[in-house]
Design a protein around this motif. Structure first.
Motif, PDB file in Angstrom:
ATOM      1  N   LYS A 213      45.518 -65.923   9.351  1.00  0.00           N
ATOM      2  CA  LYS A 213      44.348 -66.703   9.709  1.00  0.00           C
ATOM      3  C   LYS A 213      43.131 -65.801   9.797  1.00  0.00           C
ATOM      4  N   ILE A 214      42.092 -66.132   9.033  1.00  0.00           N
ATOM      5  CA  ILE A 214      40.836 -65.396   9.071  1.00  0.00           C
ATOM      6  C   ILE A 214      39.960 -66.017  10.149  1.00  0.00           C
ATOM      7  N   VAL A 215      39.538 -65.190  11.107  1.00  0.00           N
ATOM      8  CA  VAL A 215      38.731 -65.722  12.207  1.00  0.00           C
ATOM      9  C   VAL A 215      37.252 -65.395  12.076  1.00  0.00           C
ATOM     10  N   ASN A 216      36.917 -64.311  11.372  1.00  0.00           N
ATOM     11  CA  ASN A 216      35.513 -63.949  11.158  1.00  0.00           C
ATOM     12  C   ASN A 216      35.358 -63.306   9.788  1.00  0.00           C
ATOM     13  N   ILE A 217      34.197 -63.504   9.208  1.00  0.00           N
ATOM     14  CA  ILE A 217      33.854 -62.857   7.948  1.00  0.00           C
ATOM     15  C   ILE A 217      32.465 -62.240   8.099  1.00  0.00           C
ATOM     16  N   PHE A 218      32.355 -60.967   7.733  1.00  0.00           N
ATOM     17  CA  PHE A 218      31.072 -60.278   7.742  1.00  0.00           C
ATOM     18  C   PHE A 218      30.688 -59.975   6.292  1.00  0.00           C
ATOM     19  N   SER A 219      29.481 -60.341   5.896  1.00  0.00           N
ATOM     20  CA  SER A 219      29.042 -60.063   4.529  1.00  0.00           C
ATOM     21  C   SER A 219      27.544 -59.772   4.505  1.00  0.00           C
ATOM     22  N   PRO A 220      27.148 -58.639   3.904  1.00  0.00           N
ATOM     23  CA  PRO A 220      27.973 -57.556   3.376  1.00  0.00           C
ATOM     24  C   PRO A 220      28.786 -56.877   4.486  1.00  0.00           C
ATOM     25  N   ALA A 221      29.878 -56.244   4.092  1.00  0.00           N
ATOM     26  CA  ALA A 221      30.750 -55.593   5.059  1.00  0.00           C
ATOM     27  C   ALA A 221      30.018 -54.443   5.749  1.00  0.00           C
ATOM     28  N   PRO A 222      30.092 -54.333   7.073  1.00  0.00           N
ATOM     29  CA  PRO A 222      29.488 -53.188   7.774  1.00  0.00           C
ATOM     30  C   PRO A 222      30.091 -51.885   7.249  1.00  0.00           C
ATOM     31  N   ARG A 223      29.240 -50.896   6.999  1.00  0.00           N
ATOM     32  CA  ARG A 223      29.689 -49.692   6.314  1.00  0.00           C
ATOM     33  C   ARG A 223      30.724 -48.887   7.091  1.00  0.00           C
ATOM     34  N   ASP A 224      30.559 -48.789   8.407  1.00  0.00           N
ATOM     35  CA  ASP A 224      31.508 -47.987   9.175  1.00  0.00           C
ATOM     36  C   ASP A 224      32.895 -48.620   9.157  1.00  0.00           C
ATOM     37  N   ALA A 225      32.952 -49.939   9.294  1.00  0.00           N
ATOM     38  CA  ALA A 225      34.242 -50.628   9.250  1.00  0.00           C
ATOM     39  C   ALA A 225      34.853 -50.541   7.854  1.00  0.00           C
ATOM     40  N   TRP A 226      34.024 -50.670   6.834  1.00  0.00           N
ATOM     41  CA  TRP A 226      34.486 -50.570   5.445  1.00  0.00           C
ATOM     42  C   TRP A 226      35.105 -49.197   5.191  1.00  0.00           C
ATOM     43  N   GLU A 227      34.420 -48.141   5.601  1.00  0.00           N
ATOM     44  CA  GLU A 227      34.940 -46.788   5.416  1.00  0.00           C
ATOM     45  C   GLU A 227      36.261 -46.595   6.149  1.00  0.00           C
TER      46      GLU A 227
ATOM     47  N   GLN B   8      36.345 -48.514  -4.747  1.00  0.00           N
ATOM     48  CA  GLN B   8      36.343 -49.562  -3.730  1.00  0.00           C
ATOM     49  C   GLN B   8      35.527 -49.148  -2.507  1.00  0.00           C
ATOM     50  N   SER B   9      34.757 -48.077  -2.621  1.00  0.00           N
ATOM     51  CA  SER B   9      34.031 -47.528  -1.469  1.00  0.00           C
ATOM     52  C   SER B   9      32.612 -48.079  -1.367  1.00  0.00           C
ATOM     53  N   PRO B  10      32.000 -47.990  -0.185  1.00  0.00           N
ATOM     54  CA  PRO B  10      30.607 -48.399  -0.043  1.00  0.00           C
ATOM     55  C   PRO B  10      29.669 -47.594  -0.935  1.00  0.00           C
ATOM     56  N   ALA B  11      29.916 -46.287  -1.065  1.00  0.00           N
ATOM     57  CA  ALA B  11      29.040 -45.453  -1.899  1.00  0.00           C
ATOM     58  C   ALA B  11      29.099 -45.892  -3.355  1.00  0.00           C
ATOM     59  N   TRP B  12      30.281 -46.265  -3.806  1.00  0.00           N
ATOM     60  CA  TRP B  12      30.422 -46.741  -5.189  1.00  0.00           C
ATOM     61  C   TRP B  12      29.639 -48.038  -5.377  1.00  0.00           C
TER      62      TRP B  12
ATOM     63  N   GLU C  70      38.201 -60.461   9.420  1.00  0.00           N
ATOM     64  CA  GLU C  70      38.962 -60.187  10.629  1.00  0.00           C
ATOM     65  C   GLU C  70      40.010 -61.272  10.771  1.00  0.00           C
ATOM     66  N   THR C  71      41.265 -60.863  10.927  1.00  0.00           N
ATOM     67  CA  THR C  71      42.347 -61.839  11.035  1.00  0.00           C
ATOM     68  C   THR C  71      42.741 -62.048  12.492  1.00  0.00           C
ATOM     69  N   ALA C  72      43.460 -63.120  12.733  1.00  0.00           N
ATOM     70  CA  ALA C  72      43.850 -63.462  14.100  1.00  0.00           C
ATOM     71  C   ALA C  72      44.750 -62.408  14.727  1.00  0.00           C
ATOM     72  N   ASN C  73      45.477 -61.662  13.909  1.00  0.00           N
ATOM     73  CA  ASN C  73      46.361 -60.622  14.463  1.00  0.00           C
ATOM     74  C   ASN C  73      45.675 -59.264  14.564  1.00  0.00           C
ATOM     75  N   GLY C  74      44.338 -59.244  14.407  1.00  0.00           N
ATOM     76  CA  GLY C  74      43.572 -58.037  14.651  1.00  0.00           C
ATOM     77  C   GLY C  74      43.404 -57.092  13.481  1.00  0.00           C
ATOM     78  N   ARG C  75      43.814 -57.491  12.297  1.00  0.00           N
ATOM     79  CA  ARG C  75      43.645 -56.624  11.136  1.00  0.00           C
ATOM     80  C   ARG C  75      42.274 -56.854  10.501  1.00  0.00           C
ATOM     81  N   GLY C  76      41.727 -55.756   9.967  1.00  0.00           N
ATOM     82  CA  GLY C  76      40.479 -55.847   9.227  1.00  0.00           C
ATOM     83  C   GLY C  76      40.752 -55.629   7.750  1.00  0.00           C
ATOM     84  N   LEU C  77      40.276 -56.526   6.912  1.00  0.00           N
ATOM     85  CA  LEU C  77      40.455 -56.454   5.463  1.00  0.00           C
ATOM     86  C   LEU C  77      39.082 -56.390   4.815  1.00  0.00           C
ATOM     87  N   VAL C  78      38.944 -55.602   3.757  1.00  0.00           N
ATOM     88  CA  VAL C  78      37.650 -55.497   3.075  1.00  0.00           C
ATOM     89  C   VAL C  78      37.836 -55.794   1.592  1.00  0.00           C
TER      90      VAL C  78
END
Length: 366
Positions: A21-35, A48-52, A70-78
Motif C-alpha cells: 500500500k502506497i501512503v504518500n508520493i513525493f514528486s519530484p523525489a527529494p534528493r536526500d531520500a533518493w540518494e 538511476q541517480s539524481p545527478a544523472w 512511501e509504503t504502509a510498511n515503512g519502505r521508501g521506493l524511488v
C-alpha cells in the motif's frame, strides 16, 4: 518544479492486490531520500541517480518527474522519471529512462520486488500522458514481467552483464576468455597507453571517436552520412556527455587509449554501486592494436577495485558479433522487456515508420 507531497485520496484505486500500500508520493523525489534509496539498492546503476537526471535535463530538454513512494510498511521506493512536454504541456511523454538515457526502473532498499513494482504500475496508469515507458534493470526482468499489467506493451530487449563476484583475480582468470587475456597483453606489448579522466575532461577526444564511428557505421549500413550524424547529434549530443561529466564528476570515468599519441579507442563508464559501460568508440584503422580490449580490461578491474558487484555492458540487441565481444569478457546475456503504457498506438506507428525509412535507403542491419 517544487517538491510536493501527493496524498492518495483514492488509495483503493492504486493499491496492489497483494498488499503493498502506497501512503504518500513525493514528486519530484527529494534528493536526500533518493540518494539514500539508491545507495541501499544492490542492483542500482548511476543512470538511476539524481545527478544523472540532472544531466539528462540539462542536455536533453527533459523535466524531472521522479517519484518517491512511501509504503504502509515503512519502505521508501524511488522511480527515476523524466518528462518531455509539447504544446505548452498539453502533450507529454514520460520515461524511466528515455531512449539513449540508460537504465531506469524502480529503486528499493535491498532491491524491488514484484508486489512493489505492481503497486507503482498502478500509480503510473493514472498519469495523463501520451506514453509512459520503463527500461528496467535486466536483473529484475522476472519481477517486472510478473508485475506488468495486461495493458502494458512489452518490447523485448537483450543486455549483457558481467558478474564481478570474487574480485578482479577471479574475473580475470576464470571469466575472461583466453583470447581476451591474450589481446590485452598484446596491446600492452605494442605500446598502447591508457588514460582515465573524470569530470568530462576527456569527452572531446571521446566524442571525436564517436563521430568517426558514426561515419563508419553509415557506410556499412548503407545510410547517408548526413542522416547518421544527425541521428548521433539527436541521440548522443556532445553536450550530454559534458553534462554527465560535470554533474557526476568522479563517477563519470572516460577511458582513452592512444597509439603513438593518436586516439585509438575510448569508453564512458558510469561507476557507483555498480559500473555501467555506457558508450564506446574506436578508430577502426588502429583495431590491430587491440586498444578496445585493453581499456575494457582496465575499466573492469577498476570496477572490481571499487567494490562494484556488476559491470553492466548495455543492450546488445540481436547482434551476434556484439554479443560475442561482451561474452568473451565473461558477460552473460539477460533477456528483458521494456514496458510501455500508451493512450495511442505510438509504438506500432514508430516501428512502421522506421521500417519504411530503412527500406527507402536500403538500410542494412548488422
Amino acid at each position: 518544479m517544487q517538491t510536493q507531497v501527493v496524498l492518495e485520496a483514492l488509495m483503493s484505486q492504486r493499491d496492489n492486490p497483494a498488499g503493498v500500500k502506497i501512503v504518500n508520493i513525493f514528486s519530484p523525489a527529494p534528493r536526500d531520500a533518493w540518494e539514500e534509496v539508491l545507495r541501499s539498492d544492490p542492483l542500482a546503476l548511476e543512470t538511476q541517480s539524481p545527478a544523472w537526471a540532472d544531466a539528462m535535463c540539462a542536455a536533453g530538454g527533459f523535466e524531472d518527474a521522479s517519484r518517491l513512494y512511501e509504503t504502509a510498511n515503512g519502505r521508501g521506493l524511488v522511480l527515476p522519471l523524466l518528462r518531455r512536454s509539447f504544446a505548452g504541456g498539453a502533450l507529454a511523454f514520460e520515461a524511466s529512462n528515455p531512449p539513449h538515457c540508460g537504465v531506469g526502473g524502480l529503486l528499493a532498499p535491498g532491491g524491488a520486488c514484484a508486489d512493489e513494482i505492481s503497486a507503482v504500475f498502478n500509480d503510473l496508469a493514472q498519469h495523463r500522458v501520451l506514453s509512459l515507458s520503463v527500461y528496467p534493470n535486466p536483473l529484475l526482468a522476472s519481477a517486472w514481467a510478473e508485475a506488468a499489467p495486461a495493458r502494458a506493451t512489452a518490447i523485448p530487449h537483450q543486455a549483457h552483464l558481467l558478474d564481478l563476484e570474487g574480485g578482479w583475480e577471479e574475473v580475470w582468470s576464470k571469466r575472461f576468455q583466453g583470447s581476451k587475456r591474450t589481446a590485452t597483453r598484446r596491446a600492452e606489448r605494442l605500446g598502447v597507453t591508457v588514460e582515465c579522466g573524470t569530470s568530462g575532461r576527456l569527452v572531446p577526444e571521446f566524442y571525436q571517436l564517436l563521430e568517426q564511428a558514426a561515419a563508419r557505421w553509415a557506410r556499412m549500413q548503407h545510410e547517408p552520412y548526413w542522416l547518421a550524424i544527425r541521428r548521433l547529434k539527436h541521440r548522443d549530443p556532445r553536450e550530454k556527455f559534458e553534462a554527465i561529466g560535470r554533474l557526476l564528476r568522479e563517477r563519470c570515468r572516460v577511458w582513452l587509449a592512444r597509439v603513438e599519441g593518436r586516439s585509438a579507442a575510448a569508453i564512458v563508464v558510469i561507476q557507483g554501486v555498480n559500473a555501467y559501460y555506457f558508450r564506446g568508440a574506436m578508430d577502426e584503422e588502429l583495431a590491430k592494436y587491440r586498444a578496445s580490449d585493453l581499456i575494457q580490461r582496465l575499466a573492469i578491474e577498476d570496477a572490481c577495485r571499487a567494490g562494484c558487484r556488476y559491470y553492466y555492458m548495455g543492450d546488445s540487441g540481436w547482434s551476434v558479433s556484439l554479443a560475442q565481444f561482451k561474452e568473451r569478457f565473461g558477460a552473460q546475456a539477460y533477456p528483458y522487456s521494456e514496458y510501455r503504457l500508451e493512450r495511442l498506438p505510438l509504438s506500432r506507428t514508430e516501428r512502421e515508420i522506421k521500417q519504411v525509412i530503412k527500406r527507402m535507403i536500403r538500410f542494412k542491419d548488422f
